[in-house]
Design an enzyme around this catalytic site. Structure first.
Site, mmCIF file in Angstrom:
data_model
loop_
_atom_site.group_PDB
_atom_site.id
_atom_site.type_symbol
_atom_site.label_atom_id
_atom_site.label_comp_id
_atom_site.label_asym_id
_atom_site.label_seq_id
_atom_site.Cartn_x
_atom_site.Cartn_y
_atom_site.Cartn_z
ATOM 1 N N TYR A 117 38.200 42.786 34.002
ATOM 2 C CA TYR A 117 38.784 44.092 34.347
ATOM 3 C C TYR A 117 38.640 45.148 33.257
ATOM 4 C CZ TYR A 117 40.741 41.328 38.131
ATOM 5 O OH TYR A 117 40.873 40.508 39.224
ATOM 6 N N HIS A 136 37.936 49.056 43.699
ATOM 7 C CA HIS A 136 38.138 47.852 42.890
ATOM 8 C C HIS A 136 37.385 48.004 41.579
ATOM 9 C CE1 HIS A 136 39.950 45.776 46.256
ATOM 10 N NE2 HIS A 136 38.997 46.313 47.000
ATOM 11 N N ARG A 147 44.953 41.971 30.791
ATOM 12 C CA ARG A 147 44.707 41.026 31.874
ATOM 13 C C ARG A 147 43.206 40.753 32.015
ATOM 14 N NH1 ARG A 147 44.698 42.557 38.257
ATOM 15 N NH2 ARG A 147 44.384 40.434 38.989
ATOM 16 N N ARG A 158 32.300 37.812 43.411
ATOM 17 C CA ARG A 158 33.281 36.882 42.859
ATOM 18 C C ARG A 158 33.576 35.756 43.865
ATOM 19 N NH1 ARG A 158 38.131 40.088 40.369
ATOM 20 N NH2 ARG A 158 38.536 37.974 39.561
ATOM 21 N N ASN A 197 43.844 50.930 45.135
ATOM 22 C CA ASN A 197 43.345 49.625 44.719
ATOM 23 C C ASN A 197 44.431 48.632 45.146
ATOM 24 O OD1 ASN A 197 42.520 47.253 43.603
ATOM 25 N ND2 ASN A 197 42.037 48.106 41.582
ATOM 26 N N GLU A 251 39.152 52.855 49.326
ATOM 27 C CA GLU A 251 39.547 51.603 48.664
ATOM 28 C C GLU A 251 38.682 51.424 47.419
ATOM 29 O OE1 GLU A 251 38.824 48.233 51.223
ATOM 30 O OE2 GLU A 251 38.992 46.811 49.562
ATOM 31 N N ALA A 279 45.231 42.116 44.773
ATOM 32 C CA ALA A 279 45.182 40.855 45.538
ATOM 33 C C ALA A 279 45.552 41.053 47.015
ATOM 34 C CB ALA A 279 46.104 39.834 44.896
ATOM 35 N N PRO A 291 49.353 44.979 42.888
ATOM 36 C CA PRO A 291 49.950 44.016 41.963
ATOM 37 C C PRO A 291 49.049 43.647 40.780
ATOM 38 C CG PRO A 291 49.320 42.956 44.025
ATOM 39 C CD PRO A 291 49.190 44.434 44.234
ATOM 40 N N ASN A 292 49.730 43.468 39.651
ATOM 41 C CA ASN A 292 49.116 43.025 38.381
ATOM 42 C C ASN A 292 48.269 44.085 37.688
ATOM 43 O OD1 ASN A 292 50.197 40.316 38.502
ATOM 44 N ND2 ASN A 292 48.774 39.970 40.181
HETATM 45 C C1 DQA Z 1 40.810 43.919 42.095
HETATM 46 C C2 DQA Z 1 40.080 42.709 42.711
HETATM 47 C C3 DQA Z 1 41.051 41.784 43.395
HETATM 48 O O1 DQA Z 1 40.362 40.673 43.967
HETATM 49 C C4 DQA Z 1 42.081 41.252 42.416
HETATM 50 O O2 DQA Z 1 43.035 40.457 43.071
HETATM 51 C C5 DQA Z 1 42.726 42.335 41.628
HETATM 52 C C6 DQA Z 1 41.932 43.476 41.163
HETATM 53 C C7 DQA Z 1 39.866 44.796 41.263
HETATM 54 O O3 DQA Z 1 40.222 45.949 41.008
HETATM 55 O O4 DQA Z 1 38.779 44.364 40.862
HETATM 56 O O5 DQA Z 1 43.906 42.233 41.271
HETATM 57 O O6 DQA Z 1 41.336 44.710 43.135
#
Ligand code: DQA
Length: 150
Positions: free
Chosen positions: A27, A104, A22, A111, A78, A102, A81, A14-15
């Site tokens: 990011y 990120h 964003r 964080r 990825n 996985e 959240a 998501p997002n």
């Molecule tokens: C994320 C880190 C997560 O905590 C966050 O909710 C994201 C992006 C990252 O790629 O740094 O949406 O996965």
């Protein structure tokens, strides 16, 4: 003897469709399309086939993970959240037993405390976190090396 081509599924949670606009301080400025282009060109270099999907919906991500059974050789994800909340995504990966890396963009361990725990990490081969878009390239490289050497 020719090497059998590997099929890898890349999932963005998501997002991540909003990358580029964003929270660029966290990011970066690269869009999701830009990251996907980086991945496709690395896939060509490595000689692997990629399918790439993004969803904002947990159930859709679960369905996509279930669909990897006997179709895909590896999963690069990825979970965004959902990393920190989703037993369902973790269980789907465990159910189909697909080798998973996985990734990120940000360093989740640097964080907020709620980002330090990953439900996915225990069912993944490993986690790459904190290298921006490069996390995805490192993750794909690591996944392909793992699949070719085990
Ligand atoms: C994320 C880190 C997560 O905590 C966050 O909710 C994201 C992006 C990252 O790629 O740094 O949406 O996965």
């Amino acid at each position: 003897m020719t090497q059998q081509s590997l099929n890898i599924l890349v999932l963005h949670g998501p997002n991540l469709n909003l990358l580029g606009q964003r929270e660029p301080g966290i990011y970066g400025l690269k869009t999701l399309g830009g990251i996907n282009q980086l991945l496709q060109s690395l896939a060509e270099e490595l000689g692997v086939d990629l399918s790439i999907e993004q969803s904002n919906h947990e159930g859709v991500l679960v369905d996509l993970i279930q669909s990897t059974f006997e179709v895909f050789d590896g999963l690069l994800i990825n979970p965004a959240a959902y990393t920190h909340t989703s037993v369902a995504i973790r269980d789907a990966i465990a159910a189909v037993a697909i080798p998973t890396v996985e990734v990120h963009l940000s360093n989740i361990h640097q964080r907020e405390a709620f980002r330090h725990h990953s439900y996915i990490a225990p069912v993944a081969i490993g986690q790459i976190s904190g290298f921006g878009a490069e996390s995805y390239r490192l993750g794909l490289q690591a996944l392909v090396t793992h699949l070719r050497t085990t």
